[in-house]
Each structure stands twice: as structure tokens, then as C-alpha cells.
Scaffold this motif. Structure first.
Motif, PDB file in Angstrom:
ATOM      1  N   MET A 189       0.936  -0.920  -0.124  1.00  0.00           N
ATOM      2  CA  MET A 189       0.010  -0.065  -0.038  1.00  0.00           C
ATOM      3  C   MET A 189       0.991   1.248   0.030  1.00  0.00           C
ATOM      4  N   LYS A 190       0.582   2.211  -0.871  1.00  0.00           N
ATOM      5  CA  LYS A 190       1.513   3.462  -1.017  1.00  0.00           C
ATOM      6  C   LYS A 190       1.280   4.264   0.311  1.00  0.00           C
ATOM      7  N   THR A 191       2.192   4.639   1.004  1.00  0.00           N
ATOM      8  CA  THR A 191       2.177   5.423   2.272  1.00  0.00           C
ATOM      9  C   THR A 191       3.195   6.875   2.317  1.00  0.00           C
ATOM     10  N   GLY A 192       3.215   7.235   1.129  1.00  0.00           N
ATOM     11  CA  GLY A 192       4.069   8.652   0.832  1.00  0.00           C
ATOM     12  C   GLY A 192       3.486   9.586   1.280  1.00  0.00           C
ATOM     13  N   LEU A 193       4.025  10.787   1.498  1.00  0.00           N
ATOM     14  CA  LEU A 193       3.708  12.188   2.112  1.00  0.00           C
ATOM     15  C   LEU A 193       3.959  13.170   1.125  1.00  0.00           C
ATOM     16  N   THR A 194       3.046  14.066   0.856  1.00  0.00           N
ATOM     17  CA  THR A 194       3.075  15.263   0.128  1.00  0.00           C
ATOM     18  C   THR A 194       3.364  16.705   1.078  1.00  0.00           C
ATOM     19  N   VAL A 195       4.123  17.133   1.016  1.00  0.00           N
ATOM     20  CA  VAL A 195       4.464  18.465   1.906  1.00  0.00           C
ATOM     21  C   VAL A 195       4.068  19.879   1.055  1.00  0.00           C
ATOM     22  N   LEU A 196       2.900  20.390   1.247  1.00  0.00           N
ATOM     23  CA  LEU A 196       2.185  21.380   0.611  1.00  0.00           C
ATOM     24  C   LEU A 196       2.656  22.762   1.212  1.00  0.00           C
ATOM     25  N   VAL A 197       3.612  23.427   0.432  1.00  0.00           N
ATOM     26  CA  VAL A 197       4.119  24.744   0.857  1.00  0.00           C
ATOM     27  C   VAL A 197       3.593  25.964   0.331  1.00  0.00           C
ATOM     28  N   PRO A 198       2.653  26.719   0.588  1.00  0.00           N
ATOM     29  CA  PRO A 198       2.379  28.019  -0.011  1.00  0.00           C
ATOM     30  C   PRO A 198       3.318  28.823  -0.094  1.00  0.00           C
ATOM     31  N   CYS A 199       3.326  29.660  -1.058  1.00  0.00           N
ATOM     32  CA  CYS A 199       4.493  30.614  -1.444  1.00  0.00           C
ATOM     33  C   CYS A 199       3.902  31.937  -1.774  1.00  0.00           C
ATOM     34  N   PHE A 200       4.169  33.054  -1.421  1.00  0.00           N
ATOM     35  CA  PHE A 200       4.040  34.370  -1.679  1.00  0.00           C
ATOM     36  C   PHE A 200       5.053  35.445  -1.577  1.00  0.00           C
ATOM     37  N   ASN A 201       5.679  35.607  -2.163  1.00  0.00           N
ATOM     38  CA  ASN A 201       6.900  36.643  -2.072  1.00  0.00           C
ATOM     39  C   ASN A 201       7.846  36.201  -0.869  1.00  0.00           C
ATOM     40  N   GLU A 202       8.147  35.037  -0.804  1.00  0.00           N
ATOM     41  CA  GLU A 202       8.980  34.429  -0.097  1.00  0.00           C
ATOM     42  C   GLU A 202      10.521  34.453  -0.118  1.00  0.00           C
ATOM     43  N   GLY A 203      10.904  34.741  -1.480  1.00  0.00           N
ATOM     44  CA  GLY A 203      12.500  34.986  -1.769  1.00  0.00           C
ATOM     45  C   GLY A 203      13.232  33.832  -1.284  1.00  0.00           C
ATOM     46  N   GLU A 204      14.285  34.002  -0.537  1.00  0.00           N
ATOM     47  CA  GLU A 204      15.391  33.120  -0.125  1.00  0.00           C
ATOM     48  C   GLU A 204      15.152  31.944   0.666  1.00  0.00           C
ATOM     49  N   GLN A 205      13.355  32.317   1.306  1.00  0.00           N
ATOM     50  CA  GLN A 205      12.988  31.334   2.331  1.00  0.00           C
ATOM     51  C   GLN A 205      12.633  30.018   1.739  1.00  0.00           C
ATOM     52  N   VAL A 206      12.510  30.001   0.387  1.00  0.00           N
ATOM     53  CA  VAL A 206      12.310  28.864  -0.480  1.00  0.00           C
ATOM     54  C   VAL A 206      13.289  27.938  -0.304  1.00  0.00           C
ATOM     55  N   GLU A 207      14.483  28.336  -0.517  1.00  0.00           N
ATOM     56  CA  GLU A 207      15.571  27.401  -0.206  1.00  0.00           C
ATOM     57  C   GLU A 207      15.697  26.910   1.144  1.00  0.00           C
ATOM     58  N   VAL A 208      15.438  27.750   2.248  1.00  0.00           N
ATOM     59  CA  VAL A 208      15.655  27.332   3.326  1.00  0.00           C
ATOM     60  C   VAL A 208      14.540  26.381   3.912  1.00  0.00           C
ATOM     61  N   ALA A 209      13.491  26.630   3.357  1.00  0.00           N
ATOM     62  CA  ALA A 209      12.205  25.596   3.568  1.00  0.00           C
ATOM     63  C   ALA A 209      12.611  24.244   3.041  1.00  0.00           C
ATOM     64  N   HIS A 210      13.122  24.346   1.640  1.00  0.00           N
ATOM     65  CA  HIS A 210      13.440  22.850   1.101  1.00  0.00           C
ATOM     66  C   HIS A 210      14.547  22.089   1.709  1.00  0.00           C
ATOM     67  N   ARG A 211      15.542  23.090   2.140  1.00  0.00           N
ATOM     68  CA  ARG A 211      16.738  22.318   2.969  1.00  0.00           C
ATOM     69  C   ARG A 211      16.284  21.706   4.278  1.00  0.00           C
ATOM     70  N   GLU A 212      15.350  22.213   4.961  1.00  0.00           N
ATOM     71  CA  GLU A 212      14.816  21.866   6.360  1.00  0.00           C
ATOM     72  C   GLU A 212      14.003  20.715   6.389  1.00  0.00           C
ATOM     73  N   LEU A 213      13.015  20.820   5.176  1.00  0.00           N
ATOM     74  CA  LEU A 213      12.114  19.881   5.009  1.00  0.00           C
ATOM     75  C   LEU A 213      12.798  18.539   4.432  1.00  0.00           C
ATOM     76  N   VAL A 214      13.488  18.526   3.599  1.00  0.00           N
ATOM     77  CA  VAL A 214      14.349  17.418   3.057  1.00  0.00           C
ATOM     78  C   VAL A 214      15.403  16.656   4.566  1.00  0.00           C
TER      79      VAL A 214
END
Length: 334
Positions: free
Chosen positions: A1-26
Motif C-alpha cells: 500500500m502506498k504510504t507516501g507524504l506530500t508537503v504542501l508549501v504555500p508561497c507568496f513573495n518568500e524569496g530566499e526562504q524557498v531554499e531554506v524551507a526545502h533544505r529543512e524539510l528534506v
């Protein structure tokens, strides 16, 4: 059975926070094999989308949607849950005020058989006005308007993707009270909270007030019932004052004051009914909640401005045809 996870990240003018969020989530979710990070760009005007694209080129787990303009958080959730590729979806803001490690807290609670697990932010680090407004909103919703609101629930939440799609397809103004409304099994788990590391909150008091009206009038009929009661009482009072007035009693000032009061109540009633009608018309309107301009995943035709048709450039001049050469008309006449 598939048991994966999607992390939904809303973004509005987040700038460099995009890379920060990706790094910490991974880093926090590296033990999950079937992991998807879905960025939904809500019409950003900075370089957020460019940064997301760069991440998607280097990390196959990154998928993204970019709206044609800013449609708001409700549209972000509707699109995110619709296009989530895994059976579970966790909504996590790009500012990471709730550490990504707390996603494991929600996952552990979901193992007890829940469809939705809300994170309750302990030791909340938001400004006092924001905390007080949020607490007052939830208190008024439960005590004054009789709305079933999971106590302590926040936007940091884990949801079965199928349940989330069912709720967002209802086009209700709020997600949190919609969960008990449809009968989904839910729980609340305590999570830590930390100050914002970058950027600033875009939820202002005016926006919070407008969002409150959506909650109160979207999930409760108590204001409308109160208007009905006021109309009955006002009619009875008017009748009681009309009798001595017509009998010649000295009640002129009282009658005038009552007329002003009833006029005010009538205006308030009209405004309230108008609010409900506005809600009804908006929910039954033909405009879709969002349109997608760019994505690195297959889109449904109705979610695009072109209806799924390709967008080639406009036609230019035919090569080799001189500008003064005559072109036959469609009617065959010169």
C-alpha cells in the motif's frame, strides 16, 4: 500500500526562504521514501518562482504550481490538495515557524486512526495582537456563533489527501470547521513554535476581520436567527406604542425614538441578509477559485487560462513574401 507524504508549501513573495524551507524539510523527512514537496506560488512578484524552478531542476521530489495572480490561501489549498501526489498531505508554511521535525508528531498521531491531525502551537511566538485576535476569533466562533471549531487547531495540519479534496471541493470559506462538519475523524497534537526567521507576516488586522466574517456567516445561521427575533420583538414593540399614540396619549417622543430604532434594525437586517446573499452568489459563481500559469506537472485543462490548449506565438509575416505583393481576397474581388 502506498504510504507516501506530500508537503504542501504555500508561497507568496518568500524569496530566499524557498531554499531554506526545502533544505529543512528534506533534512527532517529524509526517512520517507515516497516524499513530494509541492510548492504553490500564489502569484509572487519577487523571484520566488525562479528559485522554485531551480530546485525542481535539481530535486525530482520538488513539484510546483504557479498561479496567474494572487488568489489567496483558500485557492492555494484547493490546488495543493487537488494535485498532491501522495495519500497523505501536510500543510507547512514557508516561514517554518513550526519546525519541520514536528511533522513526525502529526504522523504519529495519525497512526491512531485519524483522518486529520491539527498542530496546536504551544508557546506561540507571534505578536500579542495576532495571538489575541486568533484566540478571540475561536472563542466567538464556538461560544457566540455555535460553530464546531477544533480547539487549538492551526494551519499546520496533516490530512488524508482524499479527505482534503472532498472538503475543498465543497468550496467552504474555512477548512478547520469543515472537518467536523463532514464527520472526518480528527485530533489535535501539541507542536512547538518559533519566531519567524525571514520575511514578515502578510495577515493584517483588516484581512483577519474579513476572514472572520467568512467564518461566522459561512458556518452559522445564528446571526440570521437573531435578526428574525429582533424583527418579531420590534414589531411587537411598534404595535404596543401605536395603540396609545392613536388613542391620543402623550407618546410622541417615544414613538419617534422607536421609529429610529426600528429603522436602524431594518438597515442592520438588510446588511446581514445581503452578506448571506453575497456568500451564496460567490459560491455559486462561475469563476474558478484559481488559474495556473506555470507548473512542472500535468494540469487539468479547466485549471489553465487556455483550457489546456497549447500557446504558440502569434503568426508573423510569411518568409519570402514582399510587403507590396498582393494577397488574394477571400471573395475573389480586387
Amino acid at each position: 500500500m502506498k504510504t507516501g507524504l506530500t508537503v504542501l508549501v504555500p508561497c507568496f513573495n518568500e524569496g530566499e526562504q524557498v531554499e531554506v524551507a526545502h533544505r529543512e524539510l528534506v533534512g527532517a523527512l529524509r526517512e520517507i521514501d515516497e516524499l513530494e514537496i509541492l510548492f504553490v506560488d500564489d502569484g509572487s512578484t519577487d523571484d520566488s518562482l525562479d528559485r522554485i524552478r531551480r530546485l525542481a531542476r535539481t530535486d525530482p521530489r520538488v513539484r510546483y504550481l504557479s498561479f496567474t495572480r494572487n488568489f489567496g490561501i483558500d485557492a492555494v489549498m484547493a490546488a495543493g490538495f487537488r494535485y498532491a501526489g501522495q495519500p497523505w498531505t501536510v500543510q507547512c508554511d514557508a516561514d517554518l515557524q513550526v519546525p519541520p521535525e514536528e511533522i513526525w508528531t502529526l504522523l504519529a498521531k495519525a497512526e491512531e486512526g485519524y483522518d486529520v491531525v491539527f498542530g496546536e502551537r504551544r508557546g506561540r511566538r507571534d505578536p500579542l495582537v495576532r495571538r489575541g485576535g486568533s484566540a478571540g476569533l475561536h472563542w466567538a466562533a464556538r461560544r457566540v456563533f455555535g460553530i464546531d471549531m477544533p480547539r487549538g487547531a492551526s494551519t499546520f495540519r496533516l490530512v488524508r489527501t482524499g479527505v482534503a479534496r472532498t472538503i475543498t471541493d465543497l468550496r467552504l470559506p474555512w477548512f478547520i470547521p469543515a472537518v467536523p462538519l463532514v464527520g472526518a475523524r480528527y485530533a489535535v497534537a501539541p507542536v512547538t513554535h518559533r519566531p519567524r526567521t525571514a520575511g514578515r507576516s502578510r495577515l493584517r488586522l483588516a484581512r483577519l476581520a474579513a476572514h472572520s466574517f467568512e467564518l461566522f456567516f459561512g458556518f452559522s445561521l445564528r446571526p440570521l436567527n437573531a435578526v428574525y427575533a429582533a424583527a418579531v420583538l420590534g414589531g411587537a414593540l411598534a404595535l404596543a406604542l401605536a395603540v396609545p399614540a392613536y388613542a391620543g396619549a402623550e407618546a410622541g417622543h417615544l414613538v419617534a425614538a422607536t421609529q429610529l430604532l426600528l429603522s436602524g434594525l431594518s438597515l442592520a437586517a438588510l446588511a446581514l441578509v445581503g452578506r448571506y446573499l453575497h456568500r451564496l452568489l460567490r459560491d455559486t459563481g462561475r469563476l474558478r477559485p484559481y488559474f495556473v500559469r506555470d507548473a512542472n506537472l500535468a494540469l487539468r485543462p479547466e485549471d489553465t487560462l487556455t483550457g489546456g490548449l497549447p500557446g504558440p506565438p502569434p503568426p508573423g509575416r510569411t518568409p519570402g513574401l514582399a510587403a507590396d505583393e498582393s494577397v488574394p481576397s477571400r471573395t475573389g474581388r480586387e
